[in-house]
Design a protein around this motif. Structure first.
Motif, PDB file in Angstrom:
ATOM      1  N   ALA A 190       0.836  -1.204   0.000  1.00  0.00           N
ATOM      2  CA  ALA A 190       0.000   0.000   0.000  1.00  0.00           C
ATOM      3  C   ALA A 190       0.865   1.246   0.000  1.00  0.00           C
ATOM      4  N   LEU A 191       0.536   2.165  -0.896  1.00  0.00           N
ATOM      5  CA  LEU A 191       1.163   3.490  -0.920  1.00  0.00           C
ATOM      6  C   LEU A 191       0.241   4.550  -0.345  1.00  0.00           C
ATOM      7  N   GLY A 192      -1.022   4.189  -0.164  1.00  0.00           N
ATOM      8  CA  GLY A 192      -2.016   5.090   0.405  1.00  0.00           C
ATOM      9  C   GLY A 192      -3.211   4.292   0.858  1.00  0.00           C
ATOM     10  N   ALA A 193      -3.971   4.801   1.803  1.00  0.00           N
ATOM     11  CA  ALA A 193      -5.104   4.078   2.383  1.00  0.00           C
ATOM     12  C   ALA A 193      -6.376   4.305   1.570  1.00  0.00           C
ATOM     13  N   PRO A 194      -7.271   3.296   1.531  1.00  0.00           N
ATOM     14  CA  PRO A 194      -8.558   3.486   0.866  1.00  0.00           C
ATOM     15  C   PRO A 194      -9.543   4.231   1.759  1.00  0.00           C
ATOM     16  N   ALA A 300      -4.113   3.270  -3.125  1.00  0.00           N
ATOM     17  CA  ALA A 300      -2.929   3.355  -3.979  1.00  0.00           C
ATOM     18  C   ALA A 300      -1.991   2.222  -3.596  1.00  0.00           C
ATOM     19  N   GLY A 301      -1.547   1.468  -4.580  1.00  0.00           N
ATOM     20  CA  GLY A 301      -0.662   0.350  -4.306  1.00  0.00           C
ATOM     21  C   GLY A 301      -0.831  -0.748  -5.323  1.00  0.00           C
ATOM     22  N   CYS A 302      -0.264  -1.902  -5.027  1.00  0.00           N
ATOM     23  CA  CYS A 302      -0.246  -2.991  -5.995  1.00  0.00           C
ATOM     24  C   CYS A 302      -0.099  -4.312  -5.261  1.00  0.00           C
ATOM     25  N   SER A 303      -0.345  -5.385  -5.993  1.00  0.00           N
ATOM     26  CA  SER A 303      -0.042  -6.715  -5.482  1.00  0.00           C
ATOM     27  C   SER A 303       0.508  -7.551  -6.624  1.00  0.00           C
ATOM     28  N   VAL A 304       1.224  -8.588  -6.268  1.00  0.00           N
ATOM     29  CA  VAL A 304       1.743  -9.546  -7.247  1.00  0.00           C
ATOM     30  C   VAL A 304       1.264 -10.927  -6.844  1.00  0.00           C
ATOM     31  N   THR A 305       0.747 -11.670  -7.818  1.00  0.00           N
ATOM     32  CA  THR A 305       0.358 -13.060  -7.608  1.00  0.00           C
ATOM     33  C   THR A 305       1.117 -13.931  -8.589  1.00  0.00           C
TER      34      THR A 305
END
Length: 330
Positions: A190-194, A300-305
């Motif tokens: 996470a780069l920022g909160a929802p 803001a952010g990302c995930s990898v699977t």
């Protein structure tokens, strides 16, 4: 925070009404919160049902259609759907070949899908279940016993959906779904909160210049907070964490997923770094998907699977799919 909504209490219902207007190939029951492919039940076909809290779109409703899910049950934002929704969905898609419930490992989802399976079986609907628990960031959290279910859900729904579309029996569809779930690992940043519509502000405090490693898709805490890192540094940390747990022996399916507020410009740049790390670690990549697929509202952010794939899984991944959120081969 300013949001494009009317009132918070109607945000899910309004979204479902808009989905119905945009996708006539779906039957969207706004009152009972069930989304079904219009041609269901398909004779002789195993029905696939999934669902979860709203706010993760296109998961799950955006993956209803030929080659993927037959029905989805959206709950309130970040809240599990209820058993009545799941039973209604199962009845709508059951052709006599049985129904597979695909469940993310969150306490509410697990309990409600379990109860729904019992109720459906009372109505002579054969039900099997697969639990997705792919997040390697934490073993237990405030929402789960064991690992959280995240990005691998897309892989499970796609592969199982393709097998069901080909007419595979319930036992085979379930085994393939379980294989994908067991062969997948995910990690989020996470780069920022929802911000949820009900709260209207950030769900947790993430100071400027910091990020959270191992964030959950509902904003659950991860492993640690650090000062902001470059895309390449995040890729190194994320991929190494995943590979330490997965230990692949063949080619991978890769999902580079946005959490909702990260643009494709950044996601493709991040994917370049993910692919770099995999090449440096001498790990083969068979297929890559980049985009916002398993989101967390406006996080803001990302995930990898990463998913360890064999020839059969790759064939089913490549099979045609036609849904609002995923479409190819038709």
């Amino acid at each position: 925070m300013t949001m494009l909504i009317n009132v918070a209490e109607r945000v899910v219902a309004d979204a479902l009404r808009g989905m119905a207007d945009a996708h006539p190939e779906l039957v969207v029951d706004v009152e009972h919160r069930v989304i079904v492919r219009r041609d269901a039940p398909v004779a002789g076909k195993v029905g696939l049902v999934s669902g979860g809290g709203s706010g993760h779109e296109p998961l799950h409703g955006g993956f209803v259609g030929p080659g993927m899910l037959d029905a989805a049950c959206p709950g309130e934002v970040f809240t599990s759907p209820v058993p009545d929704q799941m039973v209604r969905a199962a009845a709508a898609v059951d052709s006599g070949a049985g129904v597979l419930f695909i469940v993310k490992n969150y306490t509410g989802d697990v309990l409600n899908f379990r109860m729904a399976a019992e109720l459906a079986e009372d109505e002579n609907i054969q039900v099997a279940k697969v639990l997705v628990r792919d997040d390697v960031a934490v073993e237990d959290s405030t929402h789960t016993a064991g690992r959280r279910g995240t990005g691998a859900t897309l892989f499970v729904e796609k592969v199982a959906g393709a097998a069901a579309e080909e007419g595979a029996p319930l036992e085979r569809v379930t085994a393939l779904a379980q294989q994908v779930a067991d062969s997948s690992r995910s990690f989020g940043v996470a780069l920022g909160a929802p911000a949820t519509p009900a709260k209207g502000s950030a769900t947790f405090d993430l100071p400027a210049g910091e990020l959270e490693l191992g964030i959950g898709i509902h904003g659950e805490p991860g492993r640690e907070r650090r000062r902001i890192m470059t895309s390449g540094e995040i890729a190194d940390y994320t991929v190494d964490t995943l590979l330490a747990d997965l230990r692949p022996g063949g080619p991978l399916l890769v999902l580079v997923n946005g959490m909702g507020a990260t643009p494709l410009l950044e996601l493709y740049g991040f994917n370049a770094e993910v692919q770099r790390v995999l090449r440096e670690r001498r790990v083969a990549v068979a297929r890559t998907l980049v985009g916002n697929y398993v989101t967390s509202l406006d996080m803001a952010g990302c995930s990898v699977t990463l998913c360890q794939a064999d020839d059969e899984l790759l064939r089913l991944w490549d099979a045609p799919v036609s849904t609002p959120g995923l479409r190819w081969g038709r």
